[in-house]
Design an enzyme around this catalytic site. Structure first.
Site, PDB file in Angstrom:
ATOM      1  N   CYS A   8       7.773 105.707 -18.302  1.00  0.00           N
ATOM      2  CA  CYS A   8       6.601 105.770 -19.183  1.00  0.00           C
ATOM      3  C   CYS A   8       6.186 107.234 -19.279  1.00  0.00           C
ATOM      4  O   CYS A   8       6.993 108.129 -18.996  1.00  0.00           O
ATOM      5  CB  CYS A   8       5.475 104.870 -18.680  1.00  0.00           C
ATOM      6  SG  CYS A   8       4.850 105.293 -17.037  1.00  0.00           S
ATOM      7  N   ASN A  11       4.139 107.946 -15.259  1.00  0.00           N
ATOM      8  CA  ASN A  11       4.704 107.298 -14.064  1.00  0.00           C
ATOM      9  C   ASN A  11       3.609 106.930 -13.048  1.00  0.00           C
ATOM     10  O   ASN A  11       3.844 106.941 -11.844  1.00  0.00           O
ATOM     11  CB  ASN A  11       5.789 108.175 -13.412  1.00  0.00           C
ATOM     12  CG  ASN A  11       6.638 107.468 -12.355  1.00  0.00           C
ATOM     13  OD1 ASN A  11       7.139 108.102 -11.434  1.00  0.00           O
ATOM     14  ND2 ASN A  11       6.811 106.170 -12.462  1.00  0.00           N
ATOM     15  N   ARG A  14       2.341 102.183 -16.163  1.00  0.00           N
ATOM     16  CA  ARG A  14       3.280 101.167 -16.652  1.00  0.00           C
ATOM     17  C   ARG A  14       4.594 101.121 -15.880  1.00  0.00           C
ATOM     18  O   ARG A  14       5.047 100.042 -15.474  1.00  0.00           O
ATOM     19  CB  ARG A  14       3.536 101.375 -18.149  1.00  0.00           C
ATOM     20  CG  ARG A  14       2.301 101.122 -19.000  1.00  0.00           C
ATOM     21  CD  ARG A  14       2.465 101.662 -20.399  1.00  0.00           C
ATOM     22  NE  ARG A  14       2.502 103.130 -20.411  1.00  0.00           N
ATOM     23  CZ  ARG A  14       2.729 103.877 -21.467  1.00  0.00           C
ATOM     24  NH1 ARG A  14       2.961 103.297 -22.640  1.00  0.00           N
ATOM     25  NH2 ARG A  14       2.721 105.186 -21.385  1.00  0.00           N
ATOM     26  N   ASP A 124      -0.526 101.620 -23.706  1.00  0.00           N
ATOM     27  CA  ASP A 124      -0.871 102.563 -22.643  1.00  0.00           C
ATOM     28  C   ASP A 124      -2.284 102.240 -22.164  1.00  0.00           C
ATOM     29  O   ASP A 124      -3.240 102.336 -22.936  1.00  0.00           O
ATOM     30  CB  ASP A 124      -0.810 103.976 -23.232  1.00  0.00           C
ATOM     31  CG  ASP A 124      -1.145 105.037 -22.213  1.00  0.00           C
ATOM     32  OD1 ASP A 124      -1.642 104.700 -21.123  1.00  0.00           O
ATOM     33  OD2 ASP A 124      -0.922 106.219 -22.516  1.00  0.00           O
TER      34      ASP A 124
HETATM   35  P1  4NP Z   1       1.518 105.699 -17.857  1.00  0.00           P
HETATM   36  O1  4NP Z   1      -0.013 105.933 -18.240  1.00  0.00           O
HETATM   37  O2  4NP Z   1       2.340 106.484 -18.851  1.00  0.00           O
HETATM   38  O3  4NP Z   1       1.679 104.222 -18.039  1.00  0.00           O
HETATM   39  O4  4NP Z   1       1.694 106.160 -16.437  1.00  0.00           O
HETATM   40  C1  4NP Z   1      -0.576 107.195 -18.435  1.00  0.00           C
HETATM   41  C2  4NP Z   1      -0.835 108.005 -17.369  1.00  0.00           C
HETATM   42  C3  4NP Z   1      -1.429 109.245 -17.565  1.00  0.00           C
HETATM   43  C4  4NP Z   1      -1.758 109.656 -18.847  1.00  0.00           C
HETATM   44  C5  4NP Z   1      -1.485 108.827 -19.925  1.00  0.00           C
HETATM   45  C6  4NP Z   1      -0.887 107.603 -19.714  1.00  0.00           C
HETATM   46  N1  4NP Z   1      -2.390 110.896 -19.045  1.00  0.00           N
HETATM   47  O5  4NP Z   1      -2.736 111.201 -20.198  1.00  0.00           O
HETATM   48  O6  4NP Z   1      -2.594 111.639 -18.077  1.00  0.00           O
END
Ligand code: 4NP
Length: 157
Positions: A8, A11, A14, A124
């Site tokens: 994702c 990390n 998801r 997300d």
């Molecule tokens: P992930 O979620 O991709 O599912 O781990 C996110 C984690 C951090 C961020 C965005 C989505 N961020 O913008 O920092």
């Protein structure tokens, strides 16, 4: 032994959840020794972090232990894994941009394992409310059996 990598953006939400859900599903099916599972992110912002607390809390309620530590996906992953599963189309494009010519891994979207490919992008949950984290787990639980079925149909060259 098959090797699967979930990817994702960060990390921390998801893909660590996907890792935990697939690992437990494999354990229940007595297939843990047949498949190795890991996860990574396309961005470098959260390297070294545990999963997001909100994601951990939702996962814990369903009995999943999110143990992974965030790392960034690298070109080498395309040689180390048999199957790389992107959570959304942006992750997929970002992975394509680091895929080496010598890649042996197959790249797929998680929604390839969902009925009607729906939802095509795993939402997300990072900037939303608690419901988003539950939704991620619901979608992961829905797709894991099809993913395991797919792994059984593919054989490593
Ligand atoms: P992930 O979620 O991709 O599912 O781990 C996110 C984690 C951090 C961020 C965005 C989505 N961020 O913008 O920092």
């Amino acid at each position: 032994m098959k090797r699967v990598l979930f990817v994702c953006l960060g990390n921390i939400c998801r893909s660590p959840s996907a890792e935990a859900v697939l690992k437990r599903t494999l354990a229940v099916r007595k297939l843990s020794s047949d498949v190795a599972v890991d996860s990574a992110g396309t961005c470098n912002h959260h390297i070294g972090e545990m999963a997001d607390r909100r994601m951990q809390s939702a996962a814990t309620k369903r009995g999943y232990d999110l143990e992974s530590i965030a790392r960034q996906a690298i070109a080498q992953d395309f040689k180390r894994f048999d199957l790389i599963v992107a959570m959304d189309r942006q992750n997929y494009r970002d992975l394509e941009s680091i895929r080496p010519g010598s890649a042996t891994a197959e790249l797929k979207l998680f929604s390839d394992f969902l009925a009607n490919n729906d939802p095509v992008d795993m939402p997300d949950p990072y900037y939303g409310g608690a419901h988003g984290f539950e939704q991620v787990l619901d979608i992961l639980e829905e797709g894991c059996d099809a993913l395991i079925g797919y792994l059984k149909t593919t054989s490593r060259p």
